[in-house]
Write a protein that holds these residues in place. Structure first.
Motif, PDB file in Angstrom:
ATOM      1  N   ALA A  48       0.888 -64.713   4.926  1.00  0.00           N
ATOM      2  CA  ALA A  48       1.048 -64.257   3.542  1.00  0.00           C
ATOM      3  C   ALA A  48       2.132 -63.189   3.443  1.00  0.00           C
ATOM      4  CB  ALA A  48      -0.274 -63.722   3.002  1.00  0.00           C
ATOM      5  N   LEU A  49       2.165 -62.260   4.392  1.00  0.00           N
ATOM      6  CA  LEU A  49       3.199 -61.230   4.389  1.00  0.00           C
ATOM      7  C   LEU A  49       4.591 -61.844   4.540  1.00  0.00           C
ATOM      8  CD1 LEU A  49       1.336 -58.573   6.553  1.00  0.00           C
ATOM      9  CD2 LEU A  49       2.183 -58.193   4.228  1.00  0.00           C
ATOM     10  N   THR A  50       4.717 -62.823   5.419  1.00  0.00           N
ATOM     11  CA  THR A  50       6.006 -63.491   5.611  1.00  0.00           C
ATOM     12  C   THR A  50       6.442 -64.212   4.338  1.00  0.00           C
ATOM     13  OG1 THR A  50       5.575 -63.748   7.979  1.00  0.00           O
ATOM     14  CG2 THR A  50       7.217 -65.208   6.995  1.00  0.00           C
ATOM     15  N   ARG A  51       5.497 -64.917   3.716  1.00  0.00           N
ATOM     16  CA  ARG A  51       5.817 -65.677   2.503  1.00  0.00           C
ATOM     17  C   ARG A  51       6.164 -64.761   1.340  1.00  0.00           C
ATOM     18  NH1 ARG A  51       2.184 -66.738  -1.364  1.00  0.00           N
ATOM     19  NH2 ARG A  51       0.446 -66.376   0.098  1.00  0.00           N
ATOM     20  N   ILE A  52       5.418 -63.658   1.187  1.00  0.00           N
ATOM     21  CA  ILE A  52       5.571 -62.812  -0.001  1.00  0.00           C
ATOM     22  C   ILE A  52       6.656 -61.759   0.179  1.00  0.00           C
ATOM     23  CG2 ILE A  52       4.382 -61.115  -1.447  1.00  0.00           C
ATOM     24  CD1 ILE A  52       1.764 -62.666  -0.845  1.00  0.00           C
ATOM     25  N   VAL A  53       6.690 -61.125   1.350  1.00  0.00           N
ATOM     26  CA  VAL A  53       7.590 -59.988   1.560  1.00  0.00           C
ATOM     27  C   VAL A  53       8.856 -60.401   2.307  1.00  0.00           C
ATOM     28  CG1 VAL A  53       7.826 -57.657   2.501  1.00  0.00           C
ATOM     29  CG2 VAL A  53       5.616 -58.421   1.584  1.00  0.00           C
ATOM     30  N   LEU A  61      -1.156 -56.289  -3.723  1.00  0.00           N
ATOM     31  CA  LEU A  61      -0.402 -55.173  -3.166  1.00  0.00           C
ATOM     32  C   LEU A  61       0.840 -55.670  -2.422  1.00  0.00           C
ATOM     33  CD1 LEU A  61      -3.369 -52.970  -1.909  1.00  0.00           C
ATOM     34  CD2 LEU A  61      -1.988 -52.617  -3.955  1.00  0.00           C
ATOM     35  N   PHE A  62       0.693 -56.781  -1.679  1.00  0.00           N
ATOM     36  CA  PHE A  62       1.862 -57.355  -0.992  1.00  0.00           C
ATOM     37  C   PHE A  62       2.941 -57.748  -2.003  1.00  0.00           C
ATOM     38  CE2 PHE A  62      -1.135 -59.227   2.498  1.00  0.00           C
ATOM     39  CZ  PHE A  62      -1.379 -57.954   2.973  1.00  0.00           C
ATOM     40  N   GLU A  63       2.524 -58.367  -3.102  1.00  0.00           N
ATOM     41  CA  GLU A  63       3.495 -58.822  -4.101  1.00  0.00           C
ATOM     42  C   GLU A  63       4.228 -57.651  -4.749  1.00  0.00           C
ATOM     43  OE1 GLU A  63       0.923 -61.114  -6.541  1.00  0.00           O
ATOM     44  OE2 GLU A  63       0.928 -62.856  -5.185  1.00  0.00           O
ATOM     45  N   ASP A  64       3.500 -56.578  -5.044  1.00  0.00           N
ATOM     46  CA  ASP A  64       4.162 -55.424  -5.635  1.00  0.00           C
ATOM     47  C   ASP A  64       5.081 -54.735  -4.628  1.00  0.00           C
ATOM     48  OD1 ASP A  64       3.721 -55.256  -8.317  1.00  0.00           O
ATOM     49  OD2 ASP A  64       2.699 -53.333  -8.246  1.00  0.00           O
ATOM     50  N   ALA A  65       4.645 -54.691  -3.361  1.00  0.00           N
ATOM     51  CA  ALA A  65       5.512 -54.120  -2.334  1.00  0.00           C
ATOM     52  C   ALA A  65       6.803 -54.921  -2.220  1.00  0.00           C
ATOM     53  CB  ALA A  65       4.783 -54.082  -0.990  1.00  0.00           C
ATOM     54  N   ALA A  66       6.699 -56.236  -2.257  1.00  0.00           N
ATOM     55  CA  ALA A  66       7.889 -57.089  -2.184  1.00  0.00           C
ATOM     56  C   ALA A  66       8.834 -56.828  -3.349  1.00  0.00           C
ATOM     57  CB  ALA A  66       7.480 -58.555  -2.162  1.00  0.00           C
ATOM     58  N   THR A 109       1.634 -54.736  11.511  1.00  0.00           N
ATOM     59  CA  THR A 109       2.830 -55.562  11.323  1.00  0.00           C
ATOM     60  C   THR A 109       3.883 -54.783  10.544  1.00  0.00           C
ATOM     61  OG1 THR A 109       1.860 -56.550   9.338  1.00  0.00           O
ATOM     62  CG2 THR A 109       1.647 -57.782  11.397  1.00  0.00           C
ATOM     63  N   VAL A 110       5.144 -55.199  10.723  1.00  0.00           N
ATOM     64  CA  VAL A 110       6.228 -54.712   9.886  1.00  0.00           C
ATOM     65  C   VAL A 110       6.908 -55.910   9.259  1.00  0.00           C
ATOM     66  CG1 VAL A 110       7.829 -54.563  11.855  1.00  0.00           C
ATOM     67  CG2 VAL A 110       8.341 -53.349   9.727  1.00  0.00           C
ATOM     68  N   SER A 111       7.032 -55.881   7.941  1.00  0.00           N
ATOM     69  CA  SER A 111       7.682 -56.945   7.176  1.00  0.00           C
ATOM     70  C   SER A 111       8.975 -56.403   6.585  1.00  0.00           C
ATOM     71  CB  SER A 111       6.770 -57.435   6.049  1.00  0.00           C
ATOM     72  OG  SER A 111       5.485 -57.793   6.531  1.00  0.00           O
ATOM     73  N   THR A 112      10.066 -57.148   6.748  1.00  0.00           N
ATOM     74  CA  THR A 112      11.368 -56.699   6.277  1.00  0.00           C
ATOM     75  C   THR A 112      11.781 -57.522   5.062  1.00  0.00           C
ATOM     76  OG1 THR A 112      11.985 -56.083   8.515  1.00  0.00           O
ATOM     77  CG2 THR A 112      13.768 -56.282   6.913  1.00  0.00           C
ATOM     78  N   HIS A 114       6.765 -59.297  11.832  1.00  0.00           N
ATOM     79  CA  HIS A 114       6.400 -59.397  13.236  1.00  0.00           C
ATOM     80  C   HIS A 114       5.304 -58.398  13.586  1.00  0.00           C
ATOM     81  CE1 HIS A 114       9.450 -56.125  13.783  1.00  0.00           C
ATOM     82  NE2 HIS A 114       8.627 -55.739  14.745  1.00  0.00           N
ATOM     83  N   GLN A 115       4.546 -58.766  14.574  1.00  0.00           N
ATOM     84  CA  GLN A 115       3.449 -57.924  15.037  1.00  0.00           C
ATOM     85  C   GLN A 115       3.998 -56.775  15.872  1.00  0.00           C
ATOM     86  OE1 GLN A 115      -0.182 -59.824  16.654  1.00  0.00           O
ATOM     87  NE2 GLN A 115       0.151 -58.571  18.491  1.00  0.00           N
ATOM     88  N   VAL A 116       3.602 -55.566  15.509  1.00  0.00           N
ATOM     89  CA  VAL A 116       4.001 -54.376  16.252  1.00  0.00           C
ATOM     90  C   VAL A 116       2.984 -54.060  17.341  1.00  0.00           C
ATOM     91  CG1 VAL A 116       4.470 -51.899  16.070  1.00  0.00           C
ATOM     92  CG2 VAL A 116       5.243 -53.449  14.265  1.00  0.00           C
ATOM     93  N   ALA A 117       1.695 -54.203  16.986  1.00  0.00           N
ATOM     94  CA  ALA A 117       0.634 -53.892  17.942  1.00  0.00           C
ATOM     95  C   ALA A 117      -0.656 -54.529  17.467  1.00  0.00           C
ATOM     96  CB  ALA A 117       0.461 -52.384  18.092  1.00  0.00           C
TER      97      ALA A 117
END
Length: 378
Positions: free
Chosen positions: A354-359, A327-332, A374-377, A363-366
């Motif tokens: 994994a989110l940082t590497r893939i997307v 799912l992370f890869e498709d989101a990216a 987390t929110v990944s940009t 950073h942690q929101v809460a």
């Protein structure tokens, strides 16, 4: 003669790994217990429910001569795996896939079923068989003993007058249900619940079919993510609820942010039916389109401004990160540059690297006692 072997069946396009299998002993036991009934069944009288990757459907066709098989699988990846395995085995014409309902089950005399883990899912399947199949239908419902409970017998007993239990073999067992009870009641699905205890100023009606994750409840991870609706890329004009389940996040975003257009997507047929009912119940069908998809397979590259995700961490009965990574890869792939992926996950899973590497930068929101947002940009 079709070129069929259980050993050649694959899970693809579902996650594949050394500890994940396309066929198990319960598939073989279901087919063996049903052998005499399959041999006696005419064309179009065999229905297969919740076949994992095609072992029951293709085994019934290749080993027992069943034709005109009708199948229903909740998961799209399983449906696609069946199609691929059928093509490889020369059995593509032996079956057709249908939604759960009368067309699937009308006149069925033999039903092969891989028992779902959810009792609600089993209840909806059994109810559909009782309503639409032949009065002479026999249901062969099997699974691994470690995943079976006496409550499954009780669920089947609500819909059938006779229930037999097969001897165990290779840690598997089959429940054989027959004599469907008369239909005197209205269908119980989808079920509906109202929630007025969500984020401040937010209330929702949730609709759920039997196999939908969490039913009409709202799981605690989703509740946590709901607290941040207004912070999710405020300038976005469109968003995707990936793995939408009953559609809670999509409905909440649509209610809270009237200018947002959304797609809610899930590979589960029950989830998609539930989410459509949820959107209708909350008056947002004009702004939320619900689709059945394998991850974001039908979405073009770099097309999304905002994606929200509460990923599963089970594949069937196995705890496995593969589905979340997929799912992370498709989101990216689907996020535009500068687009955001908002994710809630069980903290112990440690998805941030994994989110940082893939997307992209994450950073942690809460964080609370159990979950991290987390929110990944991109």
């Amino acid at each position: 003669m079709p070129d069929f072997s259980f050993d050649r069946l694959r899970r693809h396009p579902d996650v594949e790994a050394e500890n994940l299998f396309a066929v198990d002993a319960s598939d073989r036991l279901i087919l063996d217990e049903a052998a005499a009934d399959l041999a006696a069944a005419g064309p179009g009288e065999v229905v297969v429910l919740e076949d994992h990757y095609g072992a029951l459907t293709l085994g019934a066709a290749a080993l027992h001569g069943a034709r005109g098989i009708r199948t229903h699988q909740d998961g799209l990846s399983g449906e696609q795996a069946l199609a691929r395995n059928a093509a490889e085995s020369g059995l593509a014409e032996a079956y057709r896939s249908l939604p759960l309902g009368e067309e699937l089950l009308a006149g069925a005399r033999v039903v092969l079923l891989q028992l779902p883990r959810s009792l609600s899912a089993l209840d909806e399947l059994a109810d559909a068989v009782r309503r639409f199949a032949s009065p002479h239908v026999r249901v062969f419902a099997g699974g691994r003993i470690k995943h079976m409970t006496i409550a499954m017998n009780e669920v089947l007993g609500r819909h059938f007058g006779e229930l037999q239990v097969s001897p165990a073999r290779q840690k598997s067992r089959v429940l054989i249900a027959s004599a469907p009870l008369p239909v005197t009641d209205a269908p119980a699905w989808p079920r509906v619940a109202r929630h007025d205890d969500l984020a401040p100023g937010l209330s929702l009606t949730v609709c759920a079919h039997g196999a939908a994750f969490a039913g009409t409840t709202i799981d605690i991870g989703t509740r946590f993510l709901l607290e941040f609706l207004d912070r999710m890329k405020p300038d976005a004009g469109s968003a995707i609820d990936l793995g939408c389940g009953t559609g809670v996040l999509a409905a909440a975003l649509a209610r809270r942010r009237p200018g947002l257009r959304l797609i809610a997507t899930d590979q589960s047929a029950a989830a998609v039916a539930s989410a459509r009912a949820t959107m209708e119940a909350n008056g947002v069908t004009d702004r939320v389109r619900v689709v059945r998809d394998d991850a974001l397979g039908s979405r073009p590259d770099a097309s999304a401004e905002l994606i929200v995700l509460n990923p599963p961490f089970h594949i069937g009965s196995s705890v496995h990160a593969g589905i979340a990574l997929k799912l992370f890869e498709d989101a990216a792939r689907v996020l535009r540059p500068g687009g955001e992926l908002w994710t809630v996950w069980n903290t112990h899973l440690g998805y941030r690297p994994a989110l940082t590497r893939i997307v992209g930068p994450t950073h942690q929101v809460a964080r609370n006692a159990k979950f991290t947002v987390t929110v990944s940009t991109r």
